[in-house]
Design a protein around this motif. Structure first.
Motif, short mmCIF file in Angstrom:
data_model
loop_
_atom_site.label_atom_id
_atom_site.label_comp_id
_atom_site.label_asym_id
_atom_site.label_seq_id
_atom_site.Cartn_x
_atom_site.Cartn_y
_atom_site.Cartn_z
N SER A 151 0.89 -1.03 -0.19
CA SER A 151 -0.07 -0.22 0.06
C SER A 151 0.80 1.23 0.08
CB SER A 151 -1.06 0.03 1.29
OG SER A 151 -1.57 -1.23 1.30
N ALA A 152 1.79 1.31 0.85
CA ALA A 152 2.90 2.45 0.79
C ALA A 152 3.57 2.49 -0.57
CB ALA A 152 3.96 2.18 2.07
N GLY A 153 3.86 1.34 -1.11
CA GLY A 153 4.53 1.49 -2.55
C GLY A 153 3.46 2.24 -3.45
N TRP A 154 2.17 1.73 -3.69
CA TRP A 154 1.16 2.44 -4.49
C TRP A 154 0.96 3.79 -4.26
CZ3 TRP A 154 0.52 0.11 -8.91
CH2 TRP A 154 0.64 -1.25 -8.88
N LEU A 155 1.03 4.38 -3.00
CA LEU A 155 0.97 5.46 -2.58
C LEU A 155 2.29 6.45 -3.01
CD1 LEU A 155 -0.73 7.69 -0.98
CD2 LEU A 155 0.65 7.07 0.98
N VAL A 156 3.23 5.87 -2.96
CA VAL A 156 4.56 6.71 -3.16
C VAL A 156 4.62 6.64 -4.95
CG1 VAL A 156 7.27 6.29 -3.56
CG2 VAL A 156 5.97 5.86 -1.40
N LEU A 157 4.08 5.52 -5.52
CA LEU A 157 4.02 5.64 -6.94
C LEU A 157 3.13 6.65 -7.50
CD1 LEU A 157 4.78 4.45 -9.71
CD2 LEU A 157 2.88 2.69 -9.29
N THR A 158 1.95 6.84 -6.79
CA THR A 158 0.91 8.03 -7.22
C THR A 158 1.49 9.32 -6.86
OG1 THR A 158 -0.80 6.62 -6.32
CG2 THR A 158 -1.30 8.94 -6.57
N ILE A 200 10.76 7.18 -10.70
CA ILE A 200 9.78 6.35 -11.22
C ILE A 200 9.70 4.96 -11.47
CG2 ILE A 200 9.85 6.60 -13.80
CD1 ILE A 200 6.40 7.47 -12.16
N ALA A 201 10.86 4.75 -11.95
CA ALA A 201 11.21 3.20 -12.02
C ALA A 201 11.22 2.41 -10.59
CB ALA A 201 12.58 2.85 -12.64
N ALA A 202 11.87 3.10 -9.55
CA ALA A 202 12.19 2.52 -8.38
C ALA A 202 10.78 2.44 -7.56
CB ALA A 202 13.06 3.39 -7.35
N ALA A 203 9.78 3.59 -7.85
CA ALA A 203 8.35 3.53 -7.49
C ALA A 203 7.65 2.38 -7.69
CB ALA A 203 7.63 4.96 -7.64
N TRP A 204 7.75 2.30 -9.14
CA TRP A 204 7.08 0.94 -10.00
C TRP A 204 7.62 -0.26 -9.50
CZ3 TRP A 204 2.66 0.34 -12.26
CH2 TRP A 204 2.03 1.31 -13.25
N ALA A 205 9.11 -0.52 -9.21
CA ALA A 205 9.38 -1.80 -8.67
C ALA A 205 9.03 -1.91 -7.36
CB ALA A 205 11.06 -1.63 -8.67
N TRP A 206 8.92 -0.87 -6.30
CA TRP A 206 8.44 -1.06 -5.11
C TRP A 206 6.98 -1.53 -4.91
CZ3 TRP A 206 8.27 3.77 -0.91
CH2 TRP A 206 7.88 3.18 0.04
N ALA A 207 6.17 -0.82 -5.91
CA ALA A 207 4.76 -1.33 -5.60
C ALA A 207 4.50 -2.55 -6.50
CB ALA A 207 3.97 -0.26 -6.62
N VAL A 208 5.12 -2.98 -7.40
CA VAL A 208 4.82 -4.04 -8.19
C VAL A 208 5.47 -5.39 -7.04
CG1 VAL A 208 5.43 -5.76 -9.92
CG2 VAL A 208 4.49 -3.36 -10.52
N LEU A 209 6.69 -5.16 -6.79
CA LEU A 209 7.44 -6.12 -5.81
C LEU A 209 6.60 -6.62 -4.60
CD1 LEU A 209 10.95 -5.71 -6.94
CD2 LEU A 209 9.45 -7.42 -7.67
N TRP A 210 6.28 -5.55 -3.86
CA TRP A 210 5.71 -5.75 -2.70
C TRP A 210 4.14 -6.35 -2.86
CZ3 TRP A 210 7.15 -6.66 1.97
CH2 TRP A 210 8.69 -6.05 2.28
N SER A 211 3.59 -6.04 -4.01
CA SER A 211 2.15 -6.46 -4.02
C SER A 211 2.20 -7.78 -4.58
CB SER A 211 1.52 -5.71 -5.24
OG SER A 211 1.22 -4.47 -5.17
N PHE A 212 3.45 -8.33 -5.25
CA PHE A 212 3.63 -9.64 -5.74
C PHE A 212 4.05 -10.66 -4.36
CE2 PHE A 212 6.52 -13.28 -6.59
CZ PHE A 212 6.10 -14.05 -7.27
N LEU A 234 -5.36 -3.25 -10.84
CA LEU A 234 -6.37 -2.30 -11.07
C LEU A 234 -5.82 -0.86 -10.84
CD1 LEU A 234 -9.94 -3.43 -10.17
CD2 LEU A 234 -8.92 -2.84 -12.38
N LEU A 235 -4.93 -0.92 -9.64
CA LEU A 235 -4.14 0.21 -9.39
C LEU A 235 -3.11 0.57 -10.40
CD1 LEU A 235 -3.95 0.08 -5.54
CD2 LEU A 235 -5.17 1.96 -6.65
N GLY A 236 -2.55 -0.67 -10.77
CA GLY A 236 -1.37 -0.30 -11.96
C GLY A 236 -1.89 0.27 -13.22
#
Length: 127
Positions: A19-26, A47-59, A83-85
């Motif tokens: 959740s924190a990763g998706w917030l940072v990505l936004t 932006i690449a680090a934010a995408w990596a954080w959100a996707v990897l922690w979601s996985f 959906l968030l992605g």
């Protein structure tokens, strides 16, 4: 010796980090245009680090729920992450931030395609 069992507490931690990763990505996606204009060499790694954080922690959250045999929660977590992605990737941040700051009262949607933005189309008069 008994193997260590996983506890639901671990699942809460991964969901919190996702959740924190998706917030940072936004936030990074919204600030991408001003950031690109100010510090062009920093914007793409951010932006690449934010995408990596959100996707990897979601996985990791999905895998944790699967290991706990909580299949419905795993599916819900995966669906929310996808959906968030899609929403964050498809939002036209330039249109949504410029209409808010310029006072445009048109019916412009921030979900315009990137090709529409690249073509220079605007729904505001004089824009």
């Amino acid at each position: 010796m008994r193997p260590a069992t996983k506890k639901p507490r671990q699942a809460r931690w991964t969901v919190t980090m996702a959740s924190a990763g998706w917030l940072v990505l936004t936030v990074v996606s919204c600030l991408w245009l001003p950031l690109f204009q100010a510090i062009w060499w920093f914007s793409m790694p951010a932006i690449a680090a934010a995408w990596a954080w959100a996707v990897l922690w979601s996985f990791a959250a999905v895998m944790t729920y699967l290991s706990l045999k909580r299949y419905v929660r795993s599916f819900v977590t995966l669906t929310i992450a996808v959906l968030l992605g899609v929403v964050i990737f498809r939002i036209d941040w330039q249109t949504s931030t410029s209409t808010a700051s310029s006072g445009c009262t048109g019916t412009s949607s921030p979900l315009l395609s990137r090709s529409t933005r690249a073509a220079g189309h605007s729904r505001c008069r004089g824009g």
